[in-house]
Scaffold this motif. Structure first.
Motif, PDB file in Angstrom:
ATOM      1  N   TYR A  40      83.719 119.038  16.013  1.00  0.00           N
ATOM      2  CA  TYR A  40      82.360 117.669  16.440  1.00  0.00           C
ATOM      3  C   TYR A  40      81.621 117.789  14.505  1.00  0.00           C
ATOM      4  N   PRO A  41      81.651 116.440  14.923  1.00  0.00           N
ATOM      5  CA  PRO A  41      80.922 116.524  13.227  1.00  0.00           C
ATOM      6  C   PRO A  41      79.692 117.855  12.768  1.00  0.00           C
ATOM      7  N   LYS A  42      79.829 117.579  11.710  1.00  0.00           N
ATOM      8  CA  LYS A  42      78.889 119.027  11.638  1.00  0.00           C
ATOM      9  C   LYS A  42      78.268 120.534  12.485  1.00  0.00           C
ATOM     10  N   SER A  43      79.843 120.794  12.756  1.00  0.00           N
ATOM     11  CA  SER A  43      79.644 122.296  13.359  1.00  0.00           C
ATOM     12  C   SER A  43      80.429 123.185  12.484  1.00  0.00           C
ATOM     13  N   GLY A  44      80.425 123.113  11.595  1.00  0.00           N
ATOM     14  CA  GLY A  44      81.104 123.928  11.325  1.00  0.00           C
ATOM     15  C   GLY A  44      82.855 123.405  10.133  1.00  0.00           C
ATOM     16  N   THR A  45      83.298 122.218   9.882  1.00  0.00           N
ATOM     17  CA  THR A  45      84.605 121.610   9.565  1.00  0.00           C
ATOM     18  C   THR A  45      84.387 122.798   8.203  1.00  0.00           C
ATOM     19  N   THR A  46      83.459 121.503   7.069  1.00  0.00           N
ATOM     20  CA  THR A  46      83.794 122.724   5.480  1.00  0.00           C
ATOM     21  C   THR A  46      84.052 124.090   5.665  1.00  0.00           C
ATOM     22  N   TRP A  47      83.597 124.584   6.773  1.00  0.00           N
ATOM     23  CA  TRP A  47      82.969 126.171   6.649  1.00  0.00           C
ATOM     24  C   TRP A  47      84.536 126.491   7.126  1.00  0.00           C
ATOM     25  N   VAL A  94      70.310 118.765  14.909  1.00  0.00           N
ATOM     26  CA  VAL A  94      69.408 119.122  13.695  1.00  0.00           C
ATOM     27  C   VAL A  94      70.432 118.885  12.321  1.00  0.00           C
ATOM     28  N   SER A  95      71.354 119.492  12.394  1.00  0.00           N
ATOM     29  CA  SER A  95      72.761 119.461  11.143  1.00  0.00           C
ATOM     30  C   SER A  95      72.842 117.532  10.984  1.00  0.00           C
ATOM     31  N   TYR A  96      72.922 117.116  12.339  1.00  0.00           N
ATOM     32  CA  TYR A  96      73.545 115.645  12.344  1.00  0.00           C
ATOM     33  C   TYR A  96      72.693 115.058  11.601  1.00  0.00           C
ATOM     34  N   MET A 153      81.204 133.128  14.798  1.00  0.00           N
ATOM     35  CA  MET A 153      81.403 133.092  13.324  1.00  0.00           C
ATOM     36  C   MET A 153      80.102 133.855  12.027  1.00  0.00           C
ATOM     37  N   LYS A 154      78.583 132.844  12.525  1.00  0.00           N
ATOM     38  CA  LYS A 154      77.839 133.377  11.893  1.00  0.00           C
ATOM     39  C   LYS A 154      77.886 134.935  11.889  1.00  0.00           C
ATOM     40  N   ARG A 155      77.555 135.768  13.387  1.00  0.00           N
ATOM     41  CA  ARG A 155      77.535 136.705  13.917  1.00  0.00           C
ATOM     42  C   ARG A 155      78.483 137.478  13.218  1.00  0.00           C
ATOM     43  N   GLU A 183      83.908 135.265   0.140  1.00  0.00           N
ATOM     44  CA  GLU A 183      84.051 133.908  -0.294  1.00  0.00           C
ATOM     45  C   GLU A 183      83.797 132.813   0.874  1.00  0.00           C
ATOM     46  N   THR A 184      83.909 132.681   1.661  1.00  0.00           N
ATOM     47  CA  THR A 184      83.801 131.473   2.376  1.00  0.00           C
ATOM     48  C   THR A 184      81.690 131.889   3.238  1.00  0.00           C
ATOM     49  N   SER A 185      81.208 133.065   2.945  1.00  0.00           N
ATOM     50  CA  SER A 185      79.658 132.641   3.295  1.00  0.00           C
ATOM     51  C   SER A 185      79.138 131.382   2.966  1.00  0.00           C
ATOM     52  N   PHE A 186      77.925 131.298   3.355  1.00  0.00           N
ATOM     53  CA  PHE A 186      77.165 130.040   3.104  1.00  0.00           C
ATOM     54  C   PHE A 186      76.731 129.720   1.249  1.00  0.00           C
ATOM     55  N   GLU A 187      76.248 130.999   1.470  1.00  0.00           N
ATOM     56  CA  GLU A 187      76.206 131.264  -0.433  1.00  0.00           C
ATOM     57  C   GLU A 187      77.064 130.999  -0.942  1.00  0.00           C
ATOM     58  N   LYS A 188      77.766 131.478  -1.098  1.00  0.00           N
ATOM     59  CA  LYS A 188      79.152 131.182  -1.964  1.00  0.00           C
ATOM     60  C   LYS A 188      79.574 129.108  -2.236  1.00  0.00           C
ATOM     61  N   MET A 189      80.042 129.285  -0.569  1.00  0.00           N
ATOM     62  CA  MET A 189      80.457 127.658  -0.268  1.00  0.00           C
ATOM     63  C   MET A 189      79.420 126.500  -1.152  1.00  0.00           C
ATOM     64  N   LYS A 190      77.746 127.124  -0.847  1.00  0.00           N
ATOM     65  CA  LYS A 190      77.123 126.307  -1.099  1.00  0.00           C
ATOM     66  C   LYS A 190      77.029 126.162  -2.462  1.00  0.00           C
ATOM     67  N   PHE A 212      74.253 118.812   1.444  1.00  0.00           N
ATOM     68  CA  PHE A 212      75.227 118.811   2.879  1.00  0.00           C
ATOM     69  C   PHE A 212      75.259 120.475   3.060  1.00  0.00           C
ATOM     70  N   MET A 213      75.308 121.056   1.693  1.00  0.00           N
ATOM     71  CA  MET A 213      75.498 122.888   2.762  1.00  0.00           C
ATOM     72  C   MET A 213      74.459 123.088   3.061  1.00  0.00           C
ATOM     73  N   ARG A 214      73.529 122.650   4.052  1.00  0.00           N
ATOM     74  CA  ARG A 214      71.793 122.583   3.980  1.00  0.00           C
ATOM     75  C   ARG A 214      71.315 124.505   4.256  1.00  0.00           C
ATOM     76  N   LYS A 215      71.182 124.699   5.719  1.00  0.00           N
ATOM     77  CA  LYS A 215      71.046 125.993   5.891  1.00  0.00           C
ATOM     78  C   LYS A 215      71.741 126.277   6.178  1.00  0.00           C
TER      79      LYS A 215
HETATM   80  P1  A3P Z   1      73.085 122.688   8.754  1.00  0.00           P
HETATM   81  O1  A3P Z   1      73.126 121.297   8.744  1.00  0.00           O
HETATM   82  O2  A3P Z   1      72.478 123.320   9.893  1.00  0.00           O
HETATM   83  O3  A3P Z   1      72.879 123.640   7.081  1.00  0.00           O
HETATM   84  P2  A3P Z   1      80.048 119.973   8.590  1.00  0.00           P
HETATM   85  O4  A3P Z   1      80.846 120.924   7.489  1.00  0.00           O
HETATM   86  O5  A3P Z   1      80.805 120.120   9.923  1.00  0.00           O
HETATM   87  O6  A3P Z   1      79.863 118.733   7.803  1.00  0.00           O
HETATM   88  O7  A3P Z   1      79.239 121.005   9.075  1.00  0.00           O
HETATM   89  C1  A3P Z   1      77.593 121.257   7.679  1.00  0.00           C
HETATM   90  C2  A3P Z   1      77.570 122.712   8.531  1.00  0.00           C
HETATM   91  O8  A3P Z   1      78.229 123.874   8.326  1.00  0.00           O
HETATM   92  C3  A3P Z   1      75.607 121.986   7.799  1.00  0.00           C
HETATM   93  O9  A3P Z   1      75.198 123.558   8.916  1.00  0.00           O
HETATM   94  C4  A3P Z   1      75.954 123.490   6.533  1.00  0.00           C
HETATM   95  O10 A3P Z   1      75.317 124.059   6.045  1.00  0.00           O
HETATM   96  C5  A3P Z   1      76.883 124.328   7.174  1.00  0.00           C
HETATM   97  N1  A3P Z   1      78.046 125.123   6.772  1.00  0.00           N
HETATM   98  C6  A3P Z   1      79.193 124.752   6.234  1.00  0.00           C
HETATM   99  N2  A3P Z   1      79.929 126.011   5.374  1.00  0.00           N
HETATM  100  C7  A3P Z   1      79.163 127.267   6.420  1.00  0.00           C
HETATM  101  C8  A3P Z   1      79.601 128.544   5.504  1.00  0.00           C
HETATM  102  N3  A3P Z   1      79.924 129.009   5.202  1.00  0.00           N
HETATM  103  N4  A3P Z   1      78.783 129.688   6.364  1.00  0.00           N
HETATM  104  C9  A3P Z   1      77.612 129.059   7.350  1.00  0.00           C
HETATM  105  N5  A3P Z   1      77.158 127.251   7.669  1.00  0.00           N
HETATM  106  C10 A3P Z   1      77.843 126.533   7.428  1.00  0.00           C
END
Ligand code: A3P
Length: 252
Positions: A40-47, A94-96, A153-155, A183-190, A212-215
């Protein structure tokens, strides 16, 4: 606000460009060893896209830098391409909301109060969160489906990535696995231009409004939901998800 409207296909609102490609989407035939990511959109697709590519490339960072993530994992509606990934509805909302603020090719979300109603009613792009999660949850045992939770995935990213590796029929060295986790941590991907959407022009994604990489956290909903909204949401959730034995972690 933007004067943009979503269009409806079979009761689901979609971006106009997606509707234009509808016949192609309907005629899409997966090959036996295709891996489809069904978030579903904003559920970590990119991750999860980046994780899957890192696994396919055996942790070779340079190979994963060959193109932006949208090209390495094309959306089914944009080109050719199951693995659903679910995130709790409140953080997803919130993310959406922030995504629709910055995404200039989606309708303006309006106020948070207004968006709260829009999200609950399912009148958002790609349909209702409830329908998506229920639908995949109900069929997951009948098909070759790996159901992943954003919160898991976060935990414990290593454990969840290991599940993906197994699902893909691969096995990776411990060092490669650790590298993929890093390499797939939030900080790296941001920071990574191949995953952070920084190459998308501002008239499409305006990252000065919201990155896009919000929180990338669990529990940001607490900074948005009022107590009243939260109670109302919990009640609606109970009704809509009745009989579904799915449990979302709401904070870490
Ligand atoms: P937030 O807006 O809460 O920060 P999608 O890729 O499906 O559009 O999802 C985007 C959400 O996944 C955003 O959430 C984004 O920050 C978060 N995200 C992307 N990469 C991530 C990662 N490596 N670890 C944790 N969250 C990630």
């Amino acid at each position: 606000g933007r004067q943009l409207q979503l269009r409806e296909v079979g009761g689901i609102l979609l971006q106009a460009a997606t509707v234009d490609n509808w016949s192609e989407i309907q005629n899409f035939e997966a090959k036996p060893d295709d891996l489809l990511i069904c978030t579903y959109p904003k559920s970590g697709t990119t991750w999860i896209q980046e994780i899957v590519d890192m696994i396919e490339q055996n942790g070779d960072v340079a190979k994963c830098q060959r193109a932006i993530i949208q090209h390495r994992h094309p959306f089914i509606e944009w080109a050719r391409p199951p693995q659903p990934s679910a995130r709790n509805a409140k953080d997803c909302m919130v993310s959406y909301y922030h995504f629709q603020r910055m995404n200039q090719v989606l309708p303006d979300p309006g106020t948070w109060e207004a968006y709260f109603e829009t999200f609950i009613s399912g009148k958002v792009g790609w349909g209702s969160w409830f329908d998506h999660v229920k639908g995949w949850w109900e069929i997951k045992d009948r098909y070759q489906v790996l159901f992943l939770f954003y919160e898991d995935m976060k935990r414990d990213p290593k454990c969840e990535i290991q599940k993906v590796v197994q699902f893909m029929g691969k096995s990776l060295d411990e060092t490669v696995l650790d590298k993929i986790v890093q390499e797939t941590s939030f900080e790296k991907m941001k920071e990574n231009p191949m995953t952070n959407r920084s190459t998308v022009p501002k008239f499409i994604l305006d990252q000065s409004i919201s990155p896009f990489m919000r929180k990338g956290t669990v529990g940001d909903w607490k900074n948005h939901f009022t107590v009243t909204q939260n109670e109302r949401f919990d009640e609606i959730y109970r009704q809509k998800m009745e009989g579904i034995s799915i449990n979302f972690c709401m904070e870490l």
